[in-house]
Design a protein around this motif. Sequence first.
Motif, PDB file in Angstrom:
ATOM      1  N   VAL A  84       0.705   0.125  12.976  1.00 30.57           N
ATOM      2  CA  VAL A  84       0.799   1.035  14.122  1.00 30.57           C
ATOM      3  C   VAL A  84       2.255   1.445  14.350  1.00 30.57           C
ATOM      4  CG1 VAL A  84       0.506   1.210  16.633  1.00 30.57           C
ATOM      5  CG2 VAL A  84      -1.315   0.218  15.231  1.00 30.57           C
ATOM      6  N   GLN A  85       3.146   0.463  14.299  1.00 31.36           N
ATOM      7  CA  GLN A  85       4.565   0.786  14.479  1.00 31.36           C
ATOM      8  C   GLN A  85       5.050   1.703  13.346  1.00 31.36           C
ATOM      9  OE1 GLN A  85       7.283  -2.595  14.743  1.00 31.36           O
ATOM     10  NE2 GLN A  85       9.059  -1.229  14.515  1.00 31.36           N
ATOM     11  N   ALA A  86       4.640   1.367  12.120  1.00 36.89           N
ATOM     12  CA  ALA A  86       5.067   2.193  10.977  1.00 36.89           C
ATOM     13  C   ALA A  86       4.587   3.633  11.171  1.00 36.89           C
ATOM     14  CB  ALA A  86       4.522   1.613   9.684  1.00 36.89           C
ATOM     15  N   LEU A  87       3.316   3.794  11.546  1.00 33.99           N
ATOM     16  CA  LEU A  87       2.759   5.144  11.699  1.00 33.99           C
ATOM     17  C   LEU A  87       3.457   5.891  12.835  1.00 33.99           C
ATOM     18  CD1 LEU A  87      -0.939   4.041  11.175  1.00 33.99           C
ATOM     19  CD2 LEU A  87       0.277   5.706   9.738  1.00 33.99           C
ATOM     20  N   ASP A  88       3.752   5.193  13.940  1.00 29.86           N
ATOM     21  CA  ASP A  88       4.464   5.837  15.058  1.00 29.86           C
ATOM     22  C   ASP A  88       5.831   6.338  14.588  1.00 29.86           C
ATOM     23  OD1 ASP A  88       2.381   5.317  16.762  1.00 29.86           O
ATOM     24  OD2 ASP A  88       3.313   3.557  17.731  1.00 29.86           O
ATOM     25  N   GLU A  89       6.534   5.471  13.874  1.00 32.95           N
ATOM     26  CA  GLU A  89       7.899   5.853  13.455  1.00 32.95           C
ATOM     27  C   GLU A  89       7.863   6.980  12.416  1.00 32.95           C
ATOM     28  OE1 GLU A  89       9.848   1.413  14.169  1.00 32.95           O
ATOM     29  OE2 GLU A  89      10.362   2.505  12.360  1.00 32.95           O
ATOM     30  N   ILE A  90       6.914   6.887  11.497  1.00 32.61           N
ATOM     31  CA  ILE A  90       6.799   7.946  10.469  1.00 32.61           C
ATOM     32  C   ILE A  90       6.490   9.284  11.155  1.00 32.61           C
ATOM     33  CG2 ILE A  90       5.428   8.757   8.498  1.00 32.61           C
ATOM     34  CD1 ILE A  90       4.979   5.696   7.862  1.00 32.61           C
ATOM     35  N   LEU A 435      12.729  11.162   3.975  1.00 32.58           N
ATOM     36  CA  LEU A 435      11.666  10.192   4.287  1.00 32.58           C
ATOM     37  C   LEU A 435      10.741  10.052   3.081  1.00 32.58           C
ATOM     38  CD1 LEU A 435      10.132   8.463   6.459  1.00 32.58           C
ATOM     39  CD2 LEU A 435       8.815  10.532   6.974  1.00 32.58           C
ATOM     40  N   LEU A 436      10.598   8.814   2.607  1.00 32.94           N
ATOM     41  CA  LEU A 436       9.617   8.526   1.543  1.00 32.94           C
ATOM     42  C   LEU A 436       8.692   7.432   2.052  1.00 32.94           C
ATOM     43  CD1 LEU A 436       8.502   8.699  -1.382  1.00 32.94           C
ATOM     44  CD2 LEU A 436      10.250   7.053  -2.071  1.00 32.94           C
ATOM     45  N   VAL A 437       7.396   7.744   2.062  1.00 28.87           N
ATOM     46  CA  VAL A 437       6.382   6.788   2.530  1.00 28.87           C
ATOM     47  C   VAL A 437       5.417   6.531   1.380  1.00 28.87           C
ATOM     48  CG1 VAL A 437       4.472   6.456   4.158  1.00 28.87           C
ATOM     49  CG2 VAL A 437       6.512   7.726   4.875  1.00 28.87           C
ATOM     50  N   CYS A 438       5.073   5.271   1.144  1.00 28.96           N
ATOM     51  CA  CYS A 438       4.063   4.959   0.120  1.00 28.96           C
ATOM     52  C   CYS A 438       2.951   4.153   0.753  1.00 28.96           C
ATOM     53  CB  CYS A 438       4.646   4.064  -0.981  1.00 28.96           C
ATOM     54  SG  CYS A 438       5.687   4.917  -2.130  1.00 28.96           S
ATOM     55  N   ILE A 439       1.727   4.435   0.337  1.00 28.66           N
ATOM     56  CA  ILE A 439       0.646   3.502   0.656  1.00 28.66           C
ATOM     57  C   ILE A 439       0.231   2.896  -0.678  1.00 28.66           C
ATOM     58  CG2 ILE A 439      -1.039   5.417   0.827  1.00 28.66           C
ATOM     59  CD1 ILE A 439      -2.633   3.499   2.744  1.00 28.66           C
ATOM     60  N   ASP A 440       0.388   1.592  -0.786  1.00 25.40           N
ATOM     61  CA  ASP A 440       0.170   0.917  -2.069  1.00 25.40           C
ATOM     62  C   ASP A 440      -0.210  -0.518  -1.777  1.00 25.40           C
ATOM     63  OD1 ASP A 440       0.508  -0.033  -4.854  1.00 25.40           O
ATOM     64  OD2 ASP A 440       1.623   1.839  -5.122  1.00 25.40           O
ATOM     65  N   TYR A 441      -0.705  -1.195  -2.794  1.00 27.30           N
ATOM     66  CA  TYR A 441      -1.020  -2.610  -2.554  1.00 27.30           C
ATOM     67  C   TYR A 441       0.037  -3.529  -3.117  1.00 27.30           C
ATOM     68  CZ  TYR A 441      -2.494  -4.512  -7.093  1.00 27.30           C
ATOM     69  OH  TYR A 441      -2.515  -5.015  -8.366  1.00 27.30           O
ATOM     70  N   ALA A 445       7.418   0.551  -8.487  1.00 24.64           N
ATOM     71  CA  ALA A 445       8.776   1.079  -8.661  1.00 24.64           C
ATOM     72  C   ALA A 445       9.073   2.141  -7.603  1.00 24.64           C
ATOM     73  CB  ALA A 445       8.923   1.655 -10.058  1.00 24.64           C
ATOM     74  N   THR A 446       8.077   2.913  -7.212  1.00 26.98           N
ATOM     75  CA  THR A 446       8.287   3.940  -6.187  1.00 26.98           C
ATOM     76  C   THR A 446       8.318   3.315  -4.792  1.00 26.98           C
ATOM     77  OG1 THR A 446       7.114   5.497  -7.603  1.00 26.98           O
ATOM     78  CG2 THR A 446       7.442   6.168  -5.318  1.00 26.98           C
ATOM     79  N   ALA A 447       7.396   2.376  -4.538  1.00 26.42           N
ATOM     80  CA  ALA A 447       7.372   1.721  -3.220  1.00 26.42           C
ATOM     81  C   ALA A 447       8.700   1.009  -2.956  1.00 26.42           C
ATOM     82  CB  ALA A 447       6.200   0.742  -3.143  1.00 26.42           C
ATOM     83  N   GLU A 448       9.332   0.498  -4.020  1.00 27.62           N
ATOM     84  CA  GLU A 448      10.651  -0.145  -3.897  1.00 27.62           C
ATOM     85  C   GLU A 448      11.658   0.797  -3.234  1.00 27.62           C
ATOM     86  OE1 GLU A 448      12.245  -2.940  -5.235  1.00 27.62           O
ATOM     87  OE2 GLU A 448      10.940  -3.737  -6.826  1.00 27.62           O
ATOM     88  N   MET A 449      11.491   2.101  -3.469  1.00 29.33           N
ATOM     89  CA  MET A 449      12.459   3.064  -2.948  1.00 29.33           C
ATOM     90  C   MET A 449      12.085   3.579  -1.559  1.00 29.33           C
ATOM     91  SD  MET A 449      12.882   5.428  -6.316  1.00 29.33           S
ATOM     92  CE  MET A 449      14.248   6.368  -5.609  1.00 29.33           C
ATOM     93  N   VAL A 453       6.493   1.333   3.518  1.00 27.02           N
ATOM     94  CA  VAL A 453       5.341   1.084   2.657  1.00 27.02           C
ATOM     95  C   VAL A 453       4.211   0.600   3.562  1.00 27.02           C
ATOM     96  CG1 VAL A 453       4.438  -0.150   0.645  1.00 27.02           C
ATOM     97  CG2 VAL A 453       6.901   0.291   0.832  1.00 27.02           C
ATOM     98  N   ILE A 454       3.071   1.247   3.443  1.00 26.95           N
ATOM     99  CA  ILE A 454       1.904   0.829   4.221  1.00 26.95           C
ATOM    100  C   ILE A 454       0.990   0.060   3.268  1.00 26.95           C
ATOM    101  CG2 ILE A 454      -0.025   1.671   5.645  1.00 26.95           C
ATOM    102  CD1 ILE A 454       2.322   2.987   6.780  1.00 26.95           C
ATOM    103  N   GLY A 455       0.593  -1.127   3.643  1.00 26.91           N
ATOM    104  CA  GLY A 455      -0.333  -1.888   2.801  1.00 26.91           C
ATOM    105  C   GLY A 455      -1.688  -1.198   2.786  1.00 26.91           C
TER     106      GLY A 455
END
Length: 735
Positions: A84-90, A435-441, A445-449, A453-455
């Motif tokens: 929720v916090q991540a989504l608010d900030e994004i 801003l770079l946002v990833c949704i990954d499990y 290499a991209t999520a690192e950057m 990152v949203i689980g």
Amino acid sequence: MESLAMASKTVKTYCRFCHAYCPMEATVEDNRLIDLVPDTSNTLYGGYTCVKGRQLPEQLYHPERINCSLKKNADGSRTEISSVQALDEIADKLKAILKEYGPRAIASYNGTVSFQNSATHPVAKAWHVALDSPSYYTSITIDQPAKVGIGAARMGFWGGGSHTWRDANVALIIGNNTLVSHFSIPGGVPSFSPSNALREGKKRGVKVICVDPRRSELASRADLHLQIKPGQDAVLLAGLISIILAEELHDKAFCTDHIENLDLLEDSLARFTPDYVAERTELDKNDIIAAARLFAAGPRGTASTGTGPEMGPHPNLIQHLVQTINAICGRHYRAGEKLPNAGVLGPEAPRYAQAVPPNPEWLQGVRSRVSDDIGEVTVLTANGPIKEMPTAVCADEILMEGEGQIKALICIGGNPVLAWPGQEKAHEALKSLDLLVCIDYKLSATAEMADYVIGSKLCLEREDLTVLTDIWYEEPYSHYTKTVVEAEGDVIEEWELFWELGKRLGLNMSINQQHPLDMENCPTKYDVLSKMTTDSRVPLEDIYSREGGHTYDIPDVVIQPADPTTAGRMDLFPEGLSEEIESAVRDADASLLAKNDYPYLLISRRMKNTFNSTGPELSVLAAKGTTNPAFINPQDLAALGIQDGEVISVSSARGEIPAVAQGAPDIKRGVVSMSHCWGGAPDGSGDDKVREIGANTNRLIDNLDHPEKYTGMARHSAIAVKLSKTVQPETQEHV
Ligand SMILES: Nc1nc2c(c(=O)[nH]1)N[C@H]1C(S)=C(S)[C@@H](COP(=O)(O)OP(=O)(O)OC[C@H]3O[C@@H](n4cnc5c(=O)[nH]c(N)nc54)[C@H](O)[C@@H]3O)O[C@H]1N2
Ligand SMILES: Nc1nc2c(c(=O)[nH]1)N[C@H]1C(S)=C(S)[C@@H](COP(=O)(O)OP(=O)(O)OC[C@H]3O[C@@H](n4cnc5c(=O)[nH]c(N)nc54)[C@H](O)[C@@H]3O)O[C@H]1N2
Ligand code: SF4
Ligand SMILES: [Mo]
């Protein structure tokens, strides 16, 4: 004991590690997956699964799985926060970007795994439409965009569809290896339990002609294998068409009634004599003639392609020629014939035995800022034509300053640092984003950057429906899976990310621009899927209420006679074709005379134990290999003085990577075959770990070296390289 037994249940589901959607049975106890086995009762798949799918339990409970959201701090460290916090900030950051730069500055890249969630794309598209941002990118436009859009836009297509595998006597399969990739379009070896499908087809007498520089799993079972020089498929197809026309083996009545400009095409292909084609393709002239005759004899069955030719030079031309060979041989369903499958999830719609003329407007969407020749690509999906921006030049759209520059990228189940053509530029571009946002499990290499990152939930934690494969089946089959285990972490689905951001941005989102989503309370997955399948041939509630996959007994779709008021013609000589043929000839001639600075040709391939960059993190798959070897013919290795298993250097005019050499007699001499999406960032820091993480072949190319018209598709395959013994010391004993 009894209470334990009562707490355990076995449910049917399907694997979504890849897009073959193999049915499985899961046993769950107290919300914990304790067993996962093939569903042997499913007749379409016959109990088939592969080694990747059998690792879903480890993936689900992987100790390094991202079970929350991660925020990157200024010093590069990451803090765990709630979704929720991540989504608010994004959302706050997106609002600021929107205000300053406008909607085009906000992009999403929906990678291969985004397609495995059946609701991602309609919701993602709804988000982009509501935001008025054309910057909707998917992996399709770095995959086979000519096949799924450009070809039909330029030439038109047949309203009654093309012969599928089930009805075929012959299949000409070019650079497609379904036995490993579980991927084909109808006409090739079916993706679902492919070895069985191939065996049954061969029993029925289907003749398989396989064109591949590698004696691939399919090539070794083919009736005729044309072990072509990489990058020469356009020349081969031009030759095959010329032979068929010269020997008058084509379907003359079909050509007279439904196509135009055959004479122009025939004239322009006159130079592709069997001798010329044999020299350029390094094939035996008699095999080329035999292939043309075998295909033309049919009488049913089609030519189809995979990534092999589409990653290489001239994919638009190749696609045109593939459609042409099918059209001149009349490999299309006619009035009165039954379609094997018209899909279960789409509406009832009559199909006519007539040509749908070219659609030039499909080539005319929003232009890229890189070149007017490149722009929105129309992709033909189960939901109709959808426009996407071309991923091959997304990095340029991020780096190029000016109006429309991309400032924010949301990356869904994709890994652009490893997958995009021209790795250095892709890396530079991702680094430069606001801003770079990833949704990954996992921390890819991209999520690192990424800034956030949203689980993500994993497939067994969500409902899904076989939307993607609906029209790939050869019978009216569908499967709705319920959630097998409830997710326990703070993880969300890919489409929920778009909905949550849409709500925070005050957007009104509609599925297919027709069916509004509730923007107050998050809809259920079922709600979204039902808005995607309104008027489906089988009501969604029927599919939902059934356990497991099922072939539906619904009325056959019989092809209707042509409607003279709307019937068109397929255009065999569209604008630009003549230049494309010239260019293919120039390339073929040049490659014959090429100087030997870079004497080998590097080609792409899929590996059994990974799915692009997904897999090496799982123990059973890692035990089968943690690198993408450079597969080379043993005679070439011997000539170069390279030992099997040695670390070598592979270099092109654009870059250099290390690779573990592996002798493989199935590779044509002069060719190196390596898989993509391996290795680390392009700064060379991972080079000494090539045995543990592999190497990234996209470092060897520049995406703008030969961008294909319309799609900007880069040449990822048939790349001139040299191989040399490496001077760098080996850091690891190799096993
Ligand atoms: N196990 C596994 N399955 C996958 C994937 C994976 O990574 N692993 N990836 C998935 C994805 S994203 C996709 S798009 C599909 C792709 O599915 P496919 O297109 O079937 O992919 P490949 O198995 O690489 O088969 C391509 C073949 O083309 C050949 N080839 C290379 N260059 C040339 C050329 O110039 N001409 C010709 N004629 N042939 C050439 C290669 O040797 C190879 O055998 O697979 C999907 N399935
Ligand atoms: N040189 C070269 N380059 C190529 C190709 C080639 O043949 N040669 N092939 C091209 C093709 S065909 C394709 S399709 C692209 C692939 O390009 P991408 O789709 O960008 O790459 P993937 O590695 O498939 O990315 C999948 C990501 O999804 C994550 N993931 C796995 N499961 C889940 C899940 O359930 N949910 C979420 N949210 N994430 C998950 C993985 O950890 C991984 O980070 O590469 C292209 N690039
Ligand atoms: S082929 Fe393998 S990875 Fe793909 S769906 Fe089937 S079991 Fe899963
Ligand atoms: Mo792909």
